[in-house]
Design a protein around this motif. Structure first.
Motif, PDB file in Angstrom:
ATOM      1  N   GLY A  58       0.802  -1.215   0.000  1.00 12.48           N
ATOM      2  CA  GLY A  58       0.000   0.000   0.000  1.00 12.48           C
ATOM      3  C   GLY A  58       0.835   1.264   0.000  1.00 12.48           C
ATOM      4  N   GLU A  59       0.139   2.381   0.096  1.00 14.51           N
ATOM      5  CA  GLU A  59       0.765   3.692  -0.035  1.00 14.51           C
ATOM      6  C   GLU A  59       0.226   4.656   1.027  1.00 14.51           C
ATOM      7  N   GLY A  60       0.979   5.716   1.275  1.00 19.23           N
ATOM      8  CA  GLY A  60       0.545   6.760   2.197  1.00 19.23           C
ATOM      9  C   GLY A  60       0.952   8.117   1.650  1.00 19.23           C
ATOM     10  N   LEU A  61       0.352   9.162   2.191  1.00 10.87           N
ATOM     11  CA  LEU A  61       0.692  10.529   1.778  1.00 10.87           C
ATOM     12  C   LEU A  61       1.786  11.063   2.692  1.00 10.87           C
ATOM     13  N   LEU A  62       2.952  11.309   2.106  1.00 14.81           N
ATOM     14  CA  LEU A  62       4.089  11.809   2.874  1.00 14.81           C
ATOM     15  C   LEU A  62       4.154  13.326   2.719  1.00 14.81           C
ATOM     16  N   GLN A  63       3.892  14.023   3.803  1.00 13.64           N
ATOM     17  CA  GLN A  63       3.956  15.490   3.785  1.00 13.64           C
ATOM     18  C   GLN A  63       5.299  15.915   4.336  1.00 13.64           C
ATOM     19  N   VAL A  64       6.017  16.713   3.556  1.00 11.84           N
ATOM     20  CA  VAL A  64       7.349  17.172   3.965  1.00 11.84           C
ATOM     21  C   VAL A  64       7.257  18.680   4.212  1.00 11.84           C
ATOM     22  N   HIS A  65       7.356  19.062   5.471  1.00  9.58           N
ATOM     23  CA  HIS A  65       7.241  20.484   5.833  1.00  9.58           C
ATOM     24  C   HIS A  65       8.608  21.134   6.004  1.00  9.58           C
ATOM     25  N   HIS A  66       9.657  20.325   5.966  1.00  5.34           N
ATOM     26  CA  HIS A  66      11.036  20.839   5.965  1.00  5.34           C
ATOM     27  C   HIS A  66      11.862  19.808   5.202  1.00  5.34           C
ATOM     28  N   ASP A  67      12.771  20.265   4.333  1.00  6.44           N
ATOM     29  CA  ASP A  67      13.568  19.324   3.538  1.00  6.44           C
ATOM     30  C   ASP A  67      14.092  18.180   4.419  1.00  6.44           C
ATOM     31  N   VAL A  68      14.111  17.002   3.827  1.00  4.02           N
ATOM     32  CA  VAL A  68      14.518  15.831   4.607  1.00  4.02           C
ATOM     33  C   VAL A  68      15.202  14.819   3.687  1.00  4.02           C
ATOM     34  N   GLU A  69      16.098  14.017   4.243  1.00  4.65           N
ATOM     35  CA  GLU A  69      16.696  12.896   3.526  1.00  4.65           C
ATOM     36  C   GLU A  69      16.138  11.616   4.119  1.00  4.65           C
ATOM     37  N   ILE A  70      15.682  10.722   3.277  1.00  2.37           N
ATOM     38  CA  ILE A  70      15.200   9.423   3.762  1.00  2.37           C
ATOM     39  C   ILE A  70      15.828   8.334   2.905  1.00  2.37           C
ATOM     40  N   GLU A  71      16.490   7.387   3.551  1.00  2.00           N
ATOM     41  CA  GLU A  71      17.065   6.268   2.801  1.00  2.00           C
ATOM     42  C   GLU A  71      15.959   5.334   2.328  1.00  2.00           C
ATOM     43  N   ARG A  72      16.151   4.812   1.145  1.00  3.95           N
ATOM     44  CA  ARG A  72      15.234   3.772   0.674  1.00  3.95           C
ATOM     45  C   ARG A  72      15.409   2.569   1.598  1.00  3.95           C
ATOM     46  N   GLY A  73      14.297   2.032   2.100  1.00  2.00           N
ATOM     47  CA  GLY A  73      14.376   0.906   3.037  1.00  2.00           C
ATOM     48  C   GLY A  73      14.371   1.335   4.496  1.00  2.00           C
ATOM     49  N   ALA A  74      14.412   2.665   4.753  1.00  2.24           N
ATOM     50  CA  ALA A  74      14.344   3.131   6.149  1.00  2.24           C
ATOM     51  C   ALA A  74      12.927   2.950   6.682  1.00  2.24           C
ATOM     52  N   ARG A  75      12.817   2.759   7.990  1.00  2.00           N
ATOM     53  CA  ARG A  75      11.506   2.596   8.608  1.00  2.00           C
ATOM     54  C   ARG A  75      10.849   3.971   8.756  1.00  2.00           C
ATOM     55  N   ILE A  76       9.607   4.093   8.238  1.00  3.41           N
ATOM     56  CA  ILE A  76       8.918   5.396   8.294  1.00  3.41           C
ATOM     57  C   ILE A  76       7.558   5.326   8.990  1.00  3.41           C
ATOM     58  N   ALA A  77       7.047   4.115   9.221  1.00  2.00           N
ATOM     59  CA  ALA A  77       5.663   4.004   9.704  1.00  2.00           C
ATOM     60  C   ALA A  77       5.519   2.753  10.553  1.00  2.00           C
ATOM     61  N   GLN A  78       4.387   2.654  11.230  1.00  5.77           N
ATOM     62  CA  GLN A  78       4.097   1.435  11.985  1.00  5.77           C
ATOM     63  C   GLN A  78       2.656   0.997  11.733  1.00  5.77           C
ATOM     64  N   LEU A  79       2.511  -0.296  11.415  1.00  8.76           N
ATOM     65  CA  LEU A  79       1.190  -0.895  11.171  1.00  8.76           C
ATOM     66  C   LEU A  79       0.716  -1.601  12.436  1.00  8.76           C
ATOM     67  N   VAL A  80      -0.515  -1.305  12.833  1.00  5.58           N
ATOM     68  CA  VAL A  80      -1.120  -2.016  13.969  1.00  5.58           C
ATOM     69  C   VAL A  80      -2.425  -2.669  13.501  1.00  5.58           C
ATOM     70  N   PHE A  81      -2.816  -3.729  14.197  1.00  2.00           N
ATOM     71  CA  PHE A  81      -4.074  -4.432  13.898  1.00  2.00           C
ATOM     72  C   PHE A  81      -4.987  -4.358  15.107  1.00  2.00           C
ATOM     73  N   ALA A  82      -6.254  -4.038  14.868  1.00  2.00           N
ATOM     74  CA  ALA A  82      -7.275  -4.142  15.912  1.00  2.00           C
ATOM     75  C   ALA A  82      -8.273  -5.214  15.490  1.00  2.00           C
ATOM     76  N   GLU A  83      -8.788  -5.943  16.443  1.00  2.00           N
ATOM     77  CA  GLU A  83      -9.845  -6.901  16.134  1.00  2.00           C
ATOM     78  C   GLU A  83     -11.095  -6.115  15.746  1.00  2.00           C
ATOM     79  N   ALA A  84     -11.814  -6.597  14.734  1.00  2.00           N
ATOM     80  CA  ALA A  84     -12.970  -5.832  14.238  1.00  2.00           C
ATOM     81  C   ALA A  84     -13.995  -6.774  13.611  1.00  2.00           C
ATOM     82  N   ASP A  85     -15.277  -6.488  13.871  1.00  2.00           N
ATOM     83  CA  ASP A  85     -16.354  -7.209  13.189  1.00  2.00           C
ATOM     84  C   ASP A  85     -16.463  -6.702  11.755  1.00  2.00           C
ATOM     85  N   HIS A  86     -16.861  -7.558  10.832  1.00  2.00           N
ATOM     86  CA  HIS A  86     -17.182  -7.112   9.470  1.00  2.00           C
ATOM     87  C   HIS A  86     -18.027  -8.177   8.803  1.00  2.00           C
TER      88      HIS A  86
END
Ligand SMILES: O=c1ccn([C@H]2C[C@H](O)[C@@H](COP(=O)(O)OP(=O)(O)OP(=O)(O)O)O2)c(=O)[nH]1
Length: 160
Positions: A118-146
């Motif tokens: 998947g994808e996310g919207l990365l907002q950059v409010h000040h110039d930044v360097e990010i290595e490819r493969g660096a950790r940028i986010a965390q995924l969590v799971f909640a139990e849910a009815d559906h």
């Protein structure tokens, strides 16, 4: 109830031990895109605007590959294949170090049954360097009815 990082890791690949956190799994940056053309959100359906992959920093031939991102909005594609198991919903949060560097990741709901990179919207409010493969986010799971499982247009996206 939110599930443990070890449980989430069983549904994210590839993962290293470094990515498994107490309450979730860190996601890495694979590709950064810049949108070129307007998209469209209609009552029925939608269109995603054309985009181009942002070049990696070439001048200094950085190793590992590094993105230099000036202020702006980008689409970030994660490096991991994610499968949301039935009985769960997923949420992605930005890594706090990103936020502390004046950047933010905006995310939406990850539906039960979805599988893809998947994808996310990365907002950059000040110039930044990010290595490819660096950790940028965390995924969590909640139990849910559906009732149904995800069967939308992004099912199986970016799995080559
Ligand atoms: O930050 C996010 C949130 C979700 N997803 C994935 C998982 C989710 O299951 C899928 C579809 O999301 P959503 O249901 O919000 O998409 P939509 O805009 O309603 O399109 P469609 O109806 O084609 O699914 O996209 C992401 O890649 N990034």
């Amino acid at each position: 109830m939110f599930r443990s990082g070890a449980f989430v890791a069983d549904h994210v690949s590839p993962t290293t031990d470094d990515q498994v956190q107490p309450n979730g799994v860190d996601l890495t940056l694979d590709v950064v895109f810049e949108q070129l053309e307007p998209g469209r959100i209609g009552r029925d359906g939608k269109q995603i605007g054309d985009r181009v992959a942002r070049p990696l920093e070439e001048l200094e031939m950085k190793d590992p590959d590094t993105y230099y991102l000036p202020t702006g909005a980008y689409i970030a594609r994660y490096g991991e294949r994610i499968a949301i198991p039935e009985g769960h919903v997923g949420f992605v949060y930005p890594r706090s170090s990103l936020m502390r560097n004046s950047c933010m990741l905006n995310t939406a709901v990850w539906d039960a049954g979805y599988e893809g990179r998947g994808e996310g919207l990365l907002q950059v409010h000040h110039d930044v360097e990010i290595e490819r493969g660096a950790r940028i986010a965390q995924l969590v799971f909640a139990e849910a009815d559906h009732e149904d499982v995800y069967d939308g247009s992004y099912q199986g996206e970016n799995l080559e």
